[in-house]
Design a protein around this motif. Structure first.
Motif, PDB file in Angstrom:
ATOM      1  N   VAL A   8       0.872  -1.175   0.000  1.00 37.10           N
ATOM      2  CA  VAL A   8       0.000   0.000   0.000  1.00 37.10           C
ATOM      3  C   VAL A   8       0.905   1.219   0.000  1.00 37.10           C
TER       4      VAL A   8
ATOM      5  N   ALA B  66      -5.991  -3.466   3.730  1.00 40.41           N
ATOM      6  CA  ALA B  66      -7.281  -2.787   3.539  1.00 40.41           C
ATOM      7  C   ALA B  66      -7.464  -1.683   4.574  1.00 40.41           C
TER       8      ALA B  66
ATOM      9  N   LEU C 108      -5.133   1.223   3.616  1.00 40.76           N
ATOM     10  CA  LEU C 108      -5.633   1.901   2.418  1.00 40.76           C
ATOM     11  C   LEU C 108      -6.854   2.756   2.731  1.00 40.76           C
TER      12      LEU C 108
ATOM     13  N   ARG D 144      -2.788   3.910  -2.874  1.00 39.54           N
ATOM     14  CA  ARG D 144      -2.900   2.918  -3.946  1.00 39.54           C
ATOM     15  C   ARG D 144      -2.417   1.569  -3.425  1.00 39.54           C
ATOM     16  N   VAL D 145      -2.915   0.518  -4.033  1.00 47.67           N
ATOM     17  CA  VAL D 145      -2.554  -0.827  -3.591  1.00 47.67           C
ATOM     18  C   VAL D 145      -2.017  -1.618  -4.781  1.00 47.67           C
ATOM     19  N   TYR D 146      -0.943  -2.379  -4.540  1.00 50.68           N
ATOM     20  CA  TYR D 146      -0.293  -3.168  -5.576  1.00 50.68           C
ATOM     21  C   TYR D 146      -0.060  -4.581  -5.043  1.00 50.68           C
TER      22      TYR D 146
ATOM     23  N   ALA E 142      -4.837  -7.652  -4.776  1.00 54.31           N
ATOM     24  CA  ALA E 142      -4.916  -6.193  -4.679  1.00 54.31           C
ATOM     25  C   ALA E 142      -6.349  -5.704  -4.890  1.00 54.31           C
ATOM     26  N   ILE E 143      -7.073  -6.343  -5.791  1.00 53.89           N
ATOM     27  CA  ILE E 143      -8.468  -5.953  -6.026  1.00 53.89           C
ATOM     28  C   ILE E 143      -9.312  -6.235  -4.788  1.00 53.89           C
TER      29      ILE E 143
ATOM     30  N   PHE F  14      -8.541  -3.631  -2.208  1.00 57.39           N
ATOM     31  CA  PHE F  14      -9.160  -2.364  -2.610  1.00 57.39           C
ATOM     32  C   PHE F  14     -10.655  -2.370  -2.279  1.00 57.39           C
ATOM     33  N   LYS F  15     -11.340  -3.460  -2.608  1.00 56.15           N
ATOM     34  CA  LYS F  15     -12.775  -3.569  -2.325  1.00 56.15           C
ATOM     35  C   LYS F  15     -13.044  -3.552  -0.822  1.00 56.15           C
TER      36      LYS F  15
END
Length: 172
Positions: free
Chosen positions: A113, A129, A132, A139-141, A151-152, A155-156
């Motif tokens: 993050v 999470a 973030l 941003r998250v990678y 990462a998705i 993010f969610k």
């Protein structure tokens, strides 16, 4: 009926009553009192760096004593008590875990993050999470060995959290 319970945490490895109290406060109630006690014990271990045996007492926040009185006077009569043994094997937490966030990691680091200045921290999905959600423009990678979609998912999950979600607790 209140939506909070009062609690007191006592260390059970010291015979001196003046050194037994670790923490007291209030926390939201839940259907399973044992689950509340387990969460309180875990938070106490992480925030107090105490890994020995302990007893967690829970009672209605609508009744006496107040948590501050219990901290001074000891476990109230009628409190539901739960005993937890010594933790002999501790895991370190990921770099994304905030020092004031008492929750444990949910696995190995899977994401990095980064903030707007590109400073970053690797984290498990849970702490990634939470971090973030607490950043403006973060941003998250995924890490190279992360599962597909890590990462998705982080993010969610961050989208469902408030910034600094660990600050929501009512304990002091």
């Amino acid at each position: 009926m209140t939506d909070h319970v009062a609690f007191l945490v006592l260390r059970t490895d010291d015979p001196d009553p003046d050194r037994q109290s670790l923490r007291s406060g209030t926390t939201p109630t839940a259907p399973d009192p044992r689950a509340i006690a387990e969460e309180i014990a875990q938070e106490t271990r992480l925030t107090r760096d105490y890994w020995g045996p302990m007893t967690v007492g829970i009672w209605s926040a609508d009744t006496d004593p107040t948590p501050a009185q219990a901290l001074r006077d000891g476990m109230p009569d009628g409190a539901e008590t739960y005993t937890f043994g010594e933790v002999t094997h501790r895991r370190e937490r990921c770099p994304a875990a905030h020092t004031e966030d008492p929750t444990p990691c949910d696995g190995p680091p899977v994401v990095t993050v980064r903030d707007r200045q590109q400073a970053g921290a690797d984290g498990c999905a849970h702490h990634g999470a939470r971090l973030l959600a607490s950043l403006d423009g973060g941003r998250v990678y995924p890490l190279p060995d992360a599962p597909d979609g890590a990462a998705i998912e982080v993010f969610k999950a961050a989208g469902d959290l408030r910034p600094f979600p660990w600050a929501e607790r009512g304990d002091r």
